[in-house]
Each structure stands twice: as structure tokens, then as C-alpha cells.
Scaffold this motif. Structure first.
Motif, short mmCIF file in Angstrom:
data_model
loop_
_atom_site.label_atom_id
_atom_site.label_comp_id
_atom_site.label_asym_id
_atom_site.label_seq_id
_atom_site.Cartn_x
_atom_site.Cartn_y
_atom_site.Cartn_z
N ARG A 97 -1.28 27.73 3.92
CA ARG A 97 -0.85 28.97 3.28
C ARG A 97 -0.82 28.79 1.76
N ARG A 98 -1.39 29.74 1.08
CA ARG A 98 -1.37 29.72 -0.39
C ARG A 98 0.08 29.74 -0.86
N GLY A 99 0.39 28.85 -1.79
CA GLY A 99 1.76 28.77 -2.28
C GLY A 99 2.59 27.74 -1.54
N GLY A 100 2.08 27.22 -0.44
CA GLY A 100 2.80 26.21 0.33
C GLY A 100 2.31 24.82 -0.02
N THR A 101 2.72 23.85 0.79
CA THR A 101 2.27 22.47 0.60
C THR A 101 0.81 22.38 1.00
N ILE A 102 -0.03 21.92 0.08
CA ILE A 102 -1.46 21.83 0.34
C ILE A 102 -1.90 20.37 0.16
N PRO A 103 -2.32 19.73 1.25
CA PRO A 103 -2.78 18.34 1.12
C PRO A 103 -4.08 18.28 0.32
N ARG A 104 -4.20 17.28 -0.54
CA ARG A 104 -5.39 17.12 -1.35
C ARG A 104 -6.36 16.10 -0.75
N ASP A 105 -5.84 15.27 0.17
CA ASP A 105 -6.64 14.21 0.78
C ASP A 105 -6.04 13.89 2.15
N TRP A 106 -6.74 13.09 2.93
CA TRP A 106 -6.25 12.69 4.26
C TRP A 106 -4.87 12.07 4.18
N GLU A 107 -4.64 11.27 3.15
CA GLU A 107 -3.37 10.58 3.02
C GLU A 107 -2.19 11.54 2.86
N ASP A 108 -2.47 12.78 2.43
CA ASP A 108 -1.42 13.78 2.26
C ASP A 108 -1.12 14.55 3.55
N LEU A 109 -1.94 14.40 4.57
CA LEU A 109 -1.76 15.17 5.81
C LEU A 109 -0.41 14.93 6.50
N PRO A 110 0.14 13.71 6.49
CA PRO A 110 1.45 13.54 7.14
C PRO A 110 2.57 14.34 6.48
N ASP A 111 2.36 14.86 5.27
CA ASP A 111 3.38 15.61 4.56
C ASP A 111 3.45 17.08 4.98
N VAL A 112 2.53 17.53 5.84
CA VAL A 112 2.51 18.93 6.27
C VAL A 112 2.65 19.03 7.78
N GLU A 113 3.17 20.17 8.21
CA GLU A 113 3.25 20.45 9.64
C GLU A 113 1.92 21.05 10.08
N LEU A 114 1.21 20.34 10.94
CA LEU A 114 -0.09 20.78 11.44
C LEU A 114 0.05 21.32 12.87
N LEU A 115 -0.53 22.48 13.13
CA LEU A 115 -0.60 23.04 14.47
C LEU A 115 -2.07 23.32 14.76
N VAL A 116 -2.59 22.80 15.88
CA VAL A 116 -4.00 23.00 16.22
C VAL A 116 -4.12 23.41 17.68
N LYS A 117 -5.23 24.01 17.99
CA LYS A 117 -5.55 24.42 19.35
C LYS A 117 -5.82 23.18 20.20
N ALA A 118 -5.15 23.07 21.34
CA ALA A 118 -5.32 21.94 22.24
C ALA A 118 -6.73 21.95 22.85
N GLY A 119 -7.23 20.76 23.15
CA GLY A 119 -8.52 20.64 23.82
C GLY A 119 -9.72 20.96 22.96
N THR A 120 -9.56 20.92 21.66
CA THR A 120 -10.65 21.27 20.75
C THR A 120 -11.18 20.06 20.00
N SER A 121 -12.28 20.26 19.31
CA SER A 121 -12.84 19.21 18.47
C SER A 121 -11.89 18.88 17.31
N TYR A 122 -10.99 19.80 16.98
CA TYR A 122 -10.01 19.53 15.92
C TYR A 122 -9.12 18.36 16.31
N VAL A 123 -8.70 18.33 17.56
CA VAL A 123 -7.86 17.24 18.04
C VAL A 123 -8.63 15.93 17.99
N GLU A 124 -9.89 15.96 18.43
CA GLU A 124 -10.71 14.76 18.39
C GLU A 124 -10.83 14.23 16.96
N ARG A 125 -11.03 15.12 16.00
CA ARG A 125 -11.18 14.70 14.60
C ARG A 125 -9.87 14.15 14.05
#
Length: 167
Positions: A97-125
Motif C-alpha cells: 500500500r502506498r504510504g505504508g512500509t515498502i520493502p526495498r530488497d529481499w532483506e526487508d521482506l521480514p519487516d512487512v506482513e505478507l499475505l499470498v494466495k495458497a497453492g500458487t507460484s508465489y508461495v514457491e518463490r
């Protein structure tokens, strides 16, 4: 397929694949399947599933001749299925979301709450990224579509998701 007189195509209802538009059935995958059936001189029979996971399961169980459902080619899927030629370049993207926490790199991903569709290539990645960023966490949902998860991001109910660039 030609002797049976029909092409059974497994798809899913999604703005990027197949949906009912103002003038009836439409969507990128639908149009490709429709033209393929026409070229073969057979009827098109659509088998609509609710998710990518259901689509892949139906294909694996022989419920259709092929799947046209915006499927990403992954290592795991290439072991299980034969893929045709690619026709569209799509990239997975972290969407926040614009104005929220935006990760700049992979290392920043643990700092955000991620929600993804189960059973998708997103989970594999994300599982691949976790090999490098060990504290990476995310939540999965089977009950929401990628578009519904994007709406949750927009409404500020979750920080980020992963979605294909064409969505």
C-alpha cells in the motif's frame, strides 16, 4: 480431440484469464482456447475451477485436455506437466500500500506482513527466497483470490502481497 469433437479446457474465473464481460465470455486465456478449438474444428468445453490449485489438480487427474488459466511455469510444475510455448512475459511483484512500509530488497521482506494466495507460484518463490532470507514469514489464504488480497492491501488490512505484473 478431433475425433471426440470437443476440446476440454480447464480454466478459472479471473480478469486475466476468463470471465463474463459485457458481451459474454471473454479473457486472454478464453480467447486463445476459443481460437485453438476453432482451428481444430471442435467445440470448446470450459471446465471452470476456483483456484490455481484446483486447476492443476483437475489437470493432473485428467479432467481436461489442457489448462488455460494464467499458470506460471515453475520447476515443480515442469516436473508434473508439459508446458506449451510462452506468450506473455509476467513478473511476480511485491505489492504494498502506498504510504505504508515498502520493502526495498529481499532483506526487508521480514519487516512487512505478507499475505499470498495458497497453492500458487508465489508461495514457491517465497520458499526459494527463504533459503536466503531465513526469517521470512508470510500467511497463505485459500479462500481469497489474488485480486481480493490486493484489495486488502489497498484497504490497509495487510501490508503487502505478491502478485503477477499483469494483475
Amino acid at each position: 480431440i478431433q475425433s471426440a469433437g470437443e476440446l476440454d479446457v480447464i480454466t478459472r474465473n479471473s480478469p486475466t484469464t476468463y470471465f463474463y464481460g459485457r458481451h459474454g465470455e471473454t479473457g486472454m486465456e478464453y480467447e486463445l482456447a476459443r481460437r485453438f478449438a476453432d482451428a481444430l474444428g471442435v467445440e470448446l468445453n470450459l471446465i471452470v475451477k476456483g483456484s490455481v490449485a484446483e486447476t492443476l489438480q483437475a489437470l493432473e487427474n485428467g479432467r481436461g485436455d489442457l489448462a488455460a488459466a494464467g499458470l506460471t511455469r515453475t520447476r515443480d510444475r515442469q516436473k508434473r506437466f508439459a508446458f506449451g510455448p510462452g506468450y506473455q512475459k509476467v513478473q511476480q511483484q511485491v505489492v504494498c500500500r502506498r504510504g505504508g512500509t515498502i520493502p526495498r530488497d529481499w532483506e526487508d521482506l521480514p519487516d512487512v506482513e505478507l499475505l499470498v494466495k495458497a497453492g500458487t507460484s508465489y508461495v514457491e518463490r517465497l520458499q526459494e527466497i527463504r533459503q536466503v532470507v531465513h526469517d521470512l514469514e508470510w500467511r497463505e489464504t485459500a479462500s481469497l483470490s489474488s485480486e481480493q488480497i490486493l484489495a486488502k492491501v489497498w484497504h490497509g488490512e495487510v501490508d503487502c502481497t505478491v502478485a503477477d505484473s499483469n494483475i
